[in-house]
Every structure is written in structure tokens, then in C-alpha cells.
Design an enzyme around this catalytic site. Structure first.
Site, mmCIF file in Angstrom:
data_model
loop_
_atom_site.group_PDB
_atom_site.id
_atom_site.type_symbol
_atom_site.label_atom_id
_atom_site.label_comp_id
_atom_site.label_asym_id
_atom_site.label_seq_id
_atom_site.Cartn_x
_atom_site.Cartn_y
_atom_site.Cartn_z
ATOM 1 N N ASP A 85 -0.545 -9.127 7.385
ATOM 2 C CA ASP A 85 0.203 -8.664 5.900
ATOM 3 C C ASP A 85 1.125 -10.240 5.565
ATOM 4 O OD1 ASP A 85 -0.718 -6.454 5.803
ATOM 5 O OD2 ASP A 85 1.357 -5.343 6.398
ATOM 6 N N THR A 112 0.658 -1.328 -0.137
ATOM 7 C CA THR A 112 0.138 -0.135 0.030
ATOM 8 C C THR A 112 0.912 1.308 -0.143
ATOM 9 O OG1 THR A 112 -0.162 -0.341 2.430
ATOM 10 C CG2 THR A 112 -1.969 -0.907 0.999
ATOM 11 N N THR A 113 2.103 1.201 0.860
ATOM 12 C CA THR A 113 2.740 2.381 0.918
ATOM 13 C C THR A 113 3.412 2.800 -0.393
ATOM 14 O OG1 THR A 113 3.350 2.056 3.143
ATOM 15 C CG2 THR A 113 4.892 3.372 2.040
#
Length: 558
Positions: free
Chosen positions: A394, A99-100
Site C-alpha cells: 500500500d 478500497t474500504t
């Protein structure tokens, strides 16, 4: 908002409080919002990334460097920023990680696209070039794939999980948690369907002890205790019933009084109630049920009867836990206890109660249908267990990607750097792109390089020197070299076990390009003014009386 006509008479098209932004200023504002969001999460990228301390409107604190959590907790107002937040959530949902990188790549490219527009390149030319770039990058990515044999390559799977945990857990705990995630994922993975259902893996937080005291249960653990002290605390070869019904005498919907004329009449009434409850429970006794999980309440009278017959019972079990027990044991959830049949009974090797931390929990192990697992996360504080749970999610998600796709690529910026160099080489040689489209591709190369650049910068190393060395090594041996942020060295990523799932990288590219394309095609923002809080409060007061009391309905004569 009025528009002039031929007769200079204003025509009201939009409401007076509607605002409009158009032209290049719209793109510039969108880019500023995207870059601001990218700057917020950039420093969290990589194993040496920093944490963010987020305080919400009611004062609750979240400490994390997980990109998905940060963008989810941010209360963004700008529409372009909201679109990027949605894209980051989509990346998290689809691939479970990256996502980052999506936010950073989108922001960096849009910043460069804004300059291209200033130089006279139309946004449509940029979006057309992005389509070609995306197709070419995915072709390059296919060349960098390592195939995984899930039966033999256990270490590859664990190393992939460690890569996902690198930025979220202390270095000493990463392998321990990666092995827990691997055990849970392999238990839940169904090779026939080639599918891992994340709902089969339940994560429960319990404050106390250390992260090393986190345990994996091959079965189901629920955060509830047995309802009666006289009930058995352990049952072997247990027959399990799941009931979604109150095991008690139903109360009337309206207040009612019963008058009894003697003590004998009162006792008779109580015996009648007990008889009705016993009749409900008799069905379970006849079916030789050992353990009862009830989604609703169990009265004290029912608890006594169950305890006398040696039946273990747990009440007010969450719907999610009921479904998980059902899948693991084969028991069916019944809404009427009188309808329960033999085929509705589930089975498990052992069911027992055990104290974990300050609370009692019920464990269901050796279920009839293996697949469900529970991880009980321990830690000194709520903030530590929260971050550990996010890290485990994650790790499980990236293992799901690898188990289903059987593909990994080099991590530590190796794959992104290789894609940048291959794209640059293609731009210099190809005739498929026009001159302006080549400028777009070069801008995307710079945007791609911003990801390994951020990893190097966050580790405290010299960015220019290290990035130059990494680029040179990548040109010689594409896909082999990445930056190990923990040791501050350029390393052979496959040898060091620094790997990422193919799905994560492919989705980073696709999501970033699609988000950038969407924002580049916006040439006007038309925004209505939000309703003031006072008007909302007045609307509520119209429905409620003073002190929040509901007004009686208005009586009307016909």
C-alpha cells in the site's frame, strides 16, 4: 419459465429452474447486500480500525484490516456484492489504497438512494444527478490539491506513505517502513518516463526476529542457495548468465534400457555423458561467466564441473526472479546454452550468498542498471509478515501515485469532509439541479460524511460532538482540518503531515459513483440455478475410471 400467450398456451422462454426478481424489491436486495458489505469493512477504517480474522474453507487463517484483502478473501454470493468487490479491486489496482472507503461510500449512498426511490424519485433521475455530482466533486477536489516537488519534498512523500501505513502497522514501526518504501520507490522511479514499475520492487517474507529487522537491498535478492558447497560464495564484478534449460543429459520420453558388456563400456558411457555436459558448460567458461542462474535443473556432474571452474550457480530460479535479474543486470534469458553470446551476459558489482533466518539467500547488488530493489520482511510469525507485506504494498502504491501525479490532498477525513461541505453549499445555491436532483445531492453529502464519521467512531470518540466541530472548522477553513484518530484531536492536516494522494481520493469518488449508478439501473435479476455438485462429480467420473484412473480410449471398428 413459461409465459402466457393469447391462446393461454404456455411458451417456454427460460429454463424451469431459472429465477427472476424484478421491481423495487431488486433494488432493495441490492442495497441490503451493499450495506452488509459496507458494515463488514466499516470498523477497519482509520488508524484505530479493528482487524478481521478470516477463515477460509480449508481452515487457513488471515488476520488483517486491509480492505482489499478482506473483500478478496470474502466468498460473497450475491451478485450486487460481487460487483462491489470488483469495484474495490479496481480501486486497489488503479490507486493502491482507498478500497474500504469505496465500499463504505457505495453502501451508504445506496441505502439513502433506496429511500429516495421509496419516496417516488426514479432511479434514472438519481443516476443523472450522480453524473453532475461527480463532475462537481472533481472540480472541488482540484481546488484542494497541494503540488509536490519530489526532489525537495521528501518529508511530504514519507508522510503520505505513513498515512497509508497508519491502520496496518504498530505506531512505532510506521516511519521505519515508510522510509523503506520511500527508498524503494525512489530507486524504481523513472523520471524520464514519469513511471514507477511496481515489478521492480520485490518483497520477500522471512519469519524470525522483529519488524525492525526488515532490510532493503538495492538490487535483487532471491530465496535460493548456491547448488554446490565447493562453489565460491561471493563474486565481485560478476558476469552473469541466465539460462532457461536443463543443464543435464536429457532423459528419453519412453522407458529404455542400455546393456553394457563390461566395466570399461560402462565407464566409457559415463565419460561420454560428462563430455556432453562439459561441452554445454564450455560455452559459459569461454565467455568467462562468474554466476549462472538457471530456471531449471543442474545435474550433479554439471555442478562439479562448474565448481571446478569457479562458477557460482543457482538452479530452479522462479521466472519472476529471472525477469527481475534480467532487467537489473542487462543479462538476457537464453533457452539454449549453445546460443549464448557476449551481449547476453549481464553485470553486477557483487553477488554473494548469505543466511537470512533459517534459509540461505543469494544477493545481487550494484547491478548494471539500478532500479530493482528487494525488501526482506522479518517478523515473529507468518501473520505479522503477511500484514507487513500488505502494508508495504500500500505504501509503495501511494508513493507511485504521488511520484507520477505530483499531487496530494489533506488526509484524516479533511478532504472528504471539505467535499461534503462544498457540495452542500453548491446544492443550496445552484440552479443547475432540479428539486429531485438536489435531494440526491443531499443524500450524497450524508454518504460522504459517513467516512470521517467512521474514522471518529472507530477511535472511540464522541461522534456527534467531534463531527460537528470538524464540520464547523471545515466551513471556516476548507481542506485544512482533519481528525487525528491516534491522538483523538482535530488537527491541521498539512502541519501534522496527514496527507493522501490525489489519485486515491479522485478514484474513490469516481468508483463509488459508477458502482452505485450500475446497481441503480438494475431493475431485474434473472439467475440460472447452479449445477449441483453431484452432477459435476458424475461428469468427472465419466472421464476417469475407478480410483481416479483414466479410462483407455474406446476402440471403434471402421
Amino acid at each position: 419459465m413459461a409465459a402466457p400467450t393469447a391462446g393461454a398456451i404456455p411458451v417456454l422462454v427460460l429454463k424451469e429452474d431459472t429465477t427472476r426478481e424484478r421491481g423495487k424489491q431488486v433494488l432493495h436486495n441490492n442495497v441490503t447486500a451493499a450495506l452488509t458489505l459496507a458494515d463488514i469493512v466499516r470498523t477497519t477504517l482509520g488508524p484505530r480500525g479493528m482487524n478481521k480474522l478470516l477463515v477460509d474453507s480449508i481452515g487457513d487463517i488471515v488476520i488483517t484490516n486491509d480492505g482489499a484483502t478482506i473483500v478478496d478473501e470474502l466468498d460473497v454470493a450475491h451478485p450486487a456484492a460481487k460487483l462491489i468487490v470488483q469495484a474495490a479491486k479496481s480501486q486497489d489496482y488503479t490507486a493502491g489504497d482507498g478500497t474500504t472507503s469505496v465500499v463504505v461510500l457505495t453502501g451508504e449512498f445506496l441505502a439513502r438512494a433506496d429511500k429516495l426511490v421509496e419516496r417516488g424519485i426514479h432511479p434514472i433521475i438519481i443516476t443523472n444527478a450522480l453524473k453532475k455530482i461527480r463532475q462537481k466533486l472533481l472540480e472541488f477536489l482540484d481546488e484542494l490539491v497541494y503540488t509536490v516537488d519530489i526532489e525537495k519534498d521528501k518529508e511530504v512523500l514519507i508522510n503520505t506513505a505513513i498515512s497509508a501505513l497508519n491502520s496496518k502497522l504498530p505506531e512505532t514501526e510506521r516511519r521505519f517502513f515508510a522510509e523503506l518504501a520511500y527508498e524503494a520507490a525512489m530507486t524504481a522511479y523513472d523520471p524520464e518516463r514519469n513511471y514507477l514499475d511496481p515489478e521492480l520492487i520485490n518483497i520477500i517474507q522471512k519469519e524470525g526476529k522483529t519488524l525492525r529487522d526488515t532490510i532493503l537491498v538495492k538490487g535483487v535478492a532471491i530465496d535460493k542457495k548456491i547448488v554446490h558447497p565447493e562453489m565460491p560464495k561471493i563474486k565481485r564484478n560478476a558476469r552473469i548468465a541466465l539460462v532457461d534449460q536443463n543443464i543435464e543429459i536429457e532423459k528419453a520420453d519412453v522407458t529404455s534400457n542400455i546393456t553394457v558388456e563390461s566395466v570399461e563400456a560402462l565407464e566409457e558411457l559415463r565419460n561420454k555423458e560428462k563430455a556432453m555436459i562439459h561441452q554445454m558448460i564450455q560455452k559459459l567458461i569461454d565467455l568467462k561467466v562468474d554466476v549462472l542462474f538457471c530456471q531449471r535443473g543442474i545435474s550433479e556432474a554439471a555442478q562439479d564441473i562448474l565448481a571446478r571452474h569457479g562458477i557460482m550457480a543457482v538452479r530452479r530460479v522462479r521466472r519472476k526472479d529471472m525477469r527481475l535479474i534480467s532487467r537489473a543486470t542487462g543479462a538476457k534469458i537464453v533457452s539454449n546454452i549453445e546460443d549464448i553470446k557476449e551481449e547476453d551476459i549481464g553485470k553486477a558489482g557483487i553477488v554473494y550468498e548469505k543466511k537470512v533466518g533459517e534459509d540461505h539467500m543469494v544477493f545481487i547488488e550494484e547491478p548494471a542498471y539500478p532500479g530493482a530493489t528487494t525488501i526482506i520482511v522479518r517478523g515473529a510469525s507468518k501473520h505479522i509478515t503477511d500484514e507487513a507485506e500488505r502494508a508495504l504494498q500500500d505504501a509503495i502504491n501511494v508513493l507511485k501515485d504521488v511520484l507520477e501525479d505530483k499531487k496530494v490532498v489533506g488526509g484524516a477525513g479533511a478532504t472528504i469532509m471539505t467535499l461534503a461541505t462544498k457540495l452542500q453549499d453548491w446544492v443550496d445555491k445552484t440552479e443547475e439541479l432540479s428539486g429531485k436532483e438536489k435531494e440526491v445531492a443531499r443524500a450524497f453529502v450524508e454518504a460522504l460524511e459517513s467516512i470521517p464519521k467512521a474514522i471518529i467512531e472507530n477511535s472511540g470518540e464522541d461522534v456527534i460532538e467531534t463531527l460537528g466541530k470538524l464540520r464547523a472548522k471545515t466551513l471556516e477553513e476548507p481542506g485544512k482540518w482533519g481528525f487525528d484518530a491516534i491522538n483523538g484531536k482535530i488537527v491541521d492536516v498539512r502541519k501534522e503531515g496527514l496527507l493522501d494522494p490525489y489519485r486515491v481520493v479522485a478514484n474513490i469518488i469516481t468508483t463509488a459513483i459508477e458502482t452505485a449508478t450500475t446497481l441503480l439501473r438494475v431493475d431485474e435479476i434473472i439467475a440460472s440455478k447452479p449445477k449441483p455438485e453431484k452432477e459435476k462429480e458424475k461428469g468427472k467420473e465419466g472421464e476417469e475410471g475407478e480410483e481416479g484412473e483414466i479410462k483407455p480410449p474406446v476402440q471403434r471398428k471402421l
